[in-house]
Design an enzyme around this catalytic site. Structure first.
Site, PDB file in Angstrom:
ATOM      1  N   ASP A  12       0.855  -1.189   0.000  1.00 47.31           N
ATOM      2  CA  ASP A  12       0.000   0.000   0.000  1.00 47.31           C
ATOM      3  C   ASP A  12       0.892   1.240   0.000  1.00 47.31           C
ATOM      4  OD1 ASP A  12      -2.486   1.492   0.182  1.00 47.31           O
ATOM      5  OD2 ASP A  12      -1.932   1.957   2.244  1.00 47.31           O
ATOM      6  N   TYR A  57      -1.036   8.558  -2.356  1.00 47.94           N
ATOM      7  CA  TYR A  57      -0.984   8.413  -3.807  1.00 47.94           C
ATOM      8  C   TYR A  57      -2.245   9.005  -4.461  1.00 47.94           C
ATOM      9  CZ  TYR A  57       2.780   4.811  -3.915  1.00 47.94           C
ATOM     10  OH  TYR A  57       3.959   4.110  -3.829  1.00 47.94           O
ATOM     11  N   GLY A  58      -3.286   9.198  -3.626  1.00 46.49           N
ATOM     12  CA  GLY A  58      -4.628   9.500  -4.150  1.00 46.49           C
ATOM     13  C   GLY A  58      -4.736  10.649  -5.125  1.00 46.49           C
ATOM     14  N   CYS A  72      -4.257  -1.548  -2.139  1.00 47.63           N
ATOM     15  CA  CYS A  72      -4.437  -0.104  -2.327  1.00 47.63           C
ATOM     16  C   CYS A  72      -5.321   0.080  -3.553  1.00 47.63           C
ATOM     17  CB  CYS A  72      -3.059   0.526  -2.568  1.00 47.63           C
ATOM     18  SG  CYS A  72      -3.108   2.261  -2.999  1.00 47.63           S
ATOM     19  N   ASN A  73      -6.444   0.746  -3.362  1.00 48.33           N
ATOM     20  CA  ASN A  73      -7.370   0.935  -4.483  1.00 48.33           C
ATOM     21  C   ASN A  73      -6.787   1.849  -5.552  1.00 48.33           C
ATOM     22  OD1 ASN A  73     -10.301  -0.173  -3.663  1.00 48.33           O
ATOM     23  ND2 ASN A  73      -9.178   0.467  -1.860  1.00 48.33           N
ATOM     24  N   THR A  74      -6.072   2.872  -5.101  1.00 47.15           N
ATOM     25  CA  THR A  74      -5.506   3.832  -6.055  1.00 47.15           C
ATOM     26  C   THR A  74      -4.515   3.116  -6.976  1.00 47.15           C
ATOM     27  OG1 THR A  74      -5.707   5.443  -4.275  1.00 47.15           O
ATOM     28  CG2 THR A  74      -4.459   6.118  -6.207  1.00 47.15           C
ATOM     29  N   GLU A 103      -3.532   8.904   8.079  1.00 46.23           N
ATOM     30  CA  GLU A 103      -2.063   8.835   8.101  1.00 46.23           C
ATOM     31  C   GLU A 103      -1.477   9.668   9.250  1.00 46.23           C
ATOM     32  OE1 GLU A 103       0.512   7.380   5.828  1.00 46.23           O
ATOM     33  OE2 GLU A 103      -1.124   6.044   5.335  1.00 46.23           O
ATOM     34  N   CYS A 160     -11.254   2.598  -0.280  1.00 49.49           N
ATOM     35  CA  CYS A 160      -9.882   2.990   0.064  1.00 49.49           C
ATOM     36  C   CYS A 160      -9.540   2.243   1.340  1.00 49.49           C
ATOM     37  CB  CYS A 160      -9.787   4.489   0.283  1.00 49.49           C
ATOM     38  SG  CYS A 160      -8.179   4.996   0.943  1.00 49.49           S
ATOM     39  N   HIS A 164      -7.658   2.756   3.695  1.00 43.52           N
ATOM     40  CA  HIS A 164      -7.497   3.534   4.941  1.00 43.52           C
ATOM     41  C   HIS A 164      -8.833   3.719   5.673  1.00 43.52           C
ATOM     42  CE1 HIS A 164      -3.659   4.727   3.186  1.00 43.52           C
ATOM     43  NE2 HIS A 164      -3.348   5.373   4.296  1.00 43.52           N
TER      44      HIS A 164
HETATM   45  N1  DGL Z   1      -5.077   3.264   0.788  1.00 41.25           N
HETATM   46  C1  DGL Z   1      -4.989   3.603  -0.563  1.00 41.25           C
HETATM   47  C2  DGL Z   1      -6.253   3.292  -1.339  1.00 41.25           C
HETATM   48  O1  DGL Z   1      -6.855   2.323  -1.052  1.00 41.25           O
HETATM   49  C3  DGL Z   1      -4.381   4.883  -0.986  1.00 41.25           C
HETATM   50  C4  DGL Z   1      -4.492   6.090  -0.202  1.00 41.25           C
HETATM   51  C5  DGL Z   1      -3.587   7.142  -0.772  1.00 41.25           C
HETATM   52  O2  DGL Z   1      -2.390   6.910  -0.795  1.00 41.25           O
HETATM   53  O3  DGL Z   1      -4.097   8.181  -1.213  1.00 41.25           O
HETATM   54  O4  DGL Z   1      -6.655   3.954  -2.240  1.00 41.25           O
END
Ligand code: DGL
Length: 271
Positions: free
Chosen positions: A8, A40-41, A71-73, A156, A190, A192
């Site tokens: 992630d 990363y979003g 991680c979805n992104t 975070e 996401c 998180h």
């Molecule tokens: N936890 C990640 C997701 O599922 C990314 C969050 C991020 O880095 O913006 O998208």
């Protein structure tokens, strides 16, 4: 033989790792968080691809035959290119799986109104990955998405259970429900977001089913390993878990303990 890798951008994938380890404690795991470069979003496709590929290569170096993008992104922006372009030419015997498709599959059994909402990062929403996957699987379902740009920073920075988080949780939920009042199922798209669950439950109408991903990704991985004996045989089964971060290990240890309810020691890596 080697461990299952879970990646992630930061701590979010720990909710996926937790779900997977609870269901399948017998395997060895390696977790990698690119905490130094999270979130990363809001990053572009090219950058998310570049960072994700670096992380996948590191997990391959650490001996993982199978990597889950927790991680979805990264799943939205990098998975397809890694699967279709990178792996066939560079690591044909390894596999990389994402979290969007297994989550999308669940929707069909849960939504009665066939109106589904997705809360995710800006990158995941803009990619329309959930909308495309769900509408392909369940054409009668309508999908709307809402980006929640403040939610990952709240998690975070360990602010997710403080009063300041309430405003942002309420605001994004309201924006989603205003787009489509018939929504009866919301995907927390996401990794998180499960950390914000208490606050999400507080402001979400009670008739709506919330879908955090950990449990479903674990179920889908178990099914994958049943169907792919050649991969199952290559996963080492010692019940261990190692943690790697691109940030300071002290910060990782402190925050990871909040996600996992246990103290973990991490090692620093450079991608
Ligand atoms: N936890 C990640 C997701 O599922 C990314 C969050 C991020 O880095 O913006 O998208």
């Amino acid at each position: 033989m080697g461990p299952i890798g879970v990646f992630d951008s930061g701590f979010g994938g720990l909710t996926i790792l937790d779900g997977i380890r609870t269901r399948m404690p017998e395997y060895d795991y390696v977790y990698l968080g690119d905490n130094a470069r999270a979130p990363y979003g809001t990053r572009s496709f090219d950058i998310v691809y570049e960072f994700t590929l670096q992380a996948v290569k590191k997990l391959f170096e650490l001996g993982c035959p199978l990597v889950i993008l927790g991680c979805n992104t990264a799943s939205a922006k990098a998975l397809r290119t890694i699967q279709q372009t990178y792996l066939p030419n560079n690591a044909p015997d390894r596999r990389v799986l994402g979290v969007i498709r297994p989550t999308a599959e669940v929707v069909g059994t849960l939504s009665r109104t066939h109106h589904v909402g997705v809360l995710a990062t800006e990158g995941t929403i803009k990619s329309e990955s959930y909308k495309l996957e769900i509408e392909k699987l369940y054409p009668e379902t309508s999908v709307v998405g809402q980006a929640c740009p403040m939610w990952v920073p709240l998690v975070e920075n360990n602010e997710f259970n403080k009063p300041g988080a309430d405003y942002f949780v309420k605001d994004s939920l309201n924006k989603l429900l205003t787009q489509d009042p018939k929504i009866d199922t919301i995907i927390l798209g996401c990794t998180h977001y499960p950390l914000l669950m208490d606050k999400i439950r507080l402001y979400c109408p009670k008739n709506i089913t919330l879908i955090p991903q950990g449990h479903y990704i674990a179920e889908s991985l178990q099914d994958y390993l049943h169907r792919h004996k050649e991969m199952y045989d290559r996963i080492s089964k010692g019940g261990t878990c190692k943690y790697y971060t691109t940030e300071s290990t002290d910060k990782f240890t402190e925050s990871a303990s909040v996600f996992l309810h246990e103290r973990v020691e991490a090692e620093k890596v450079t991608l």
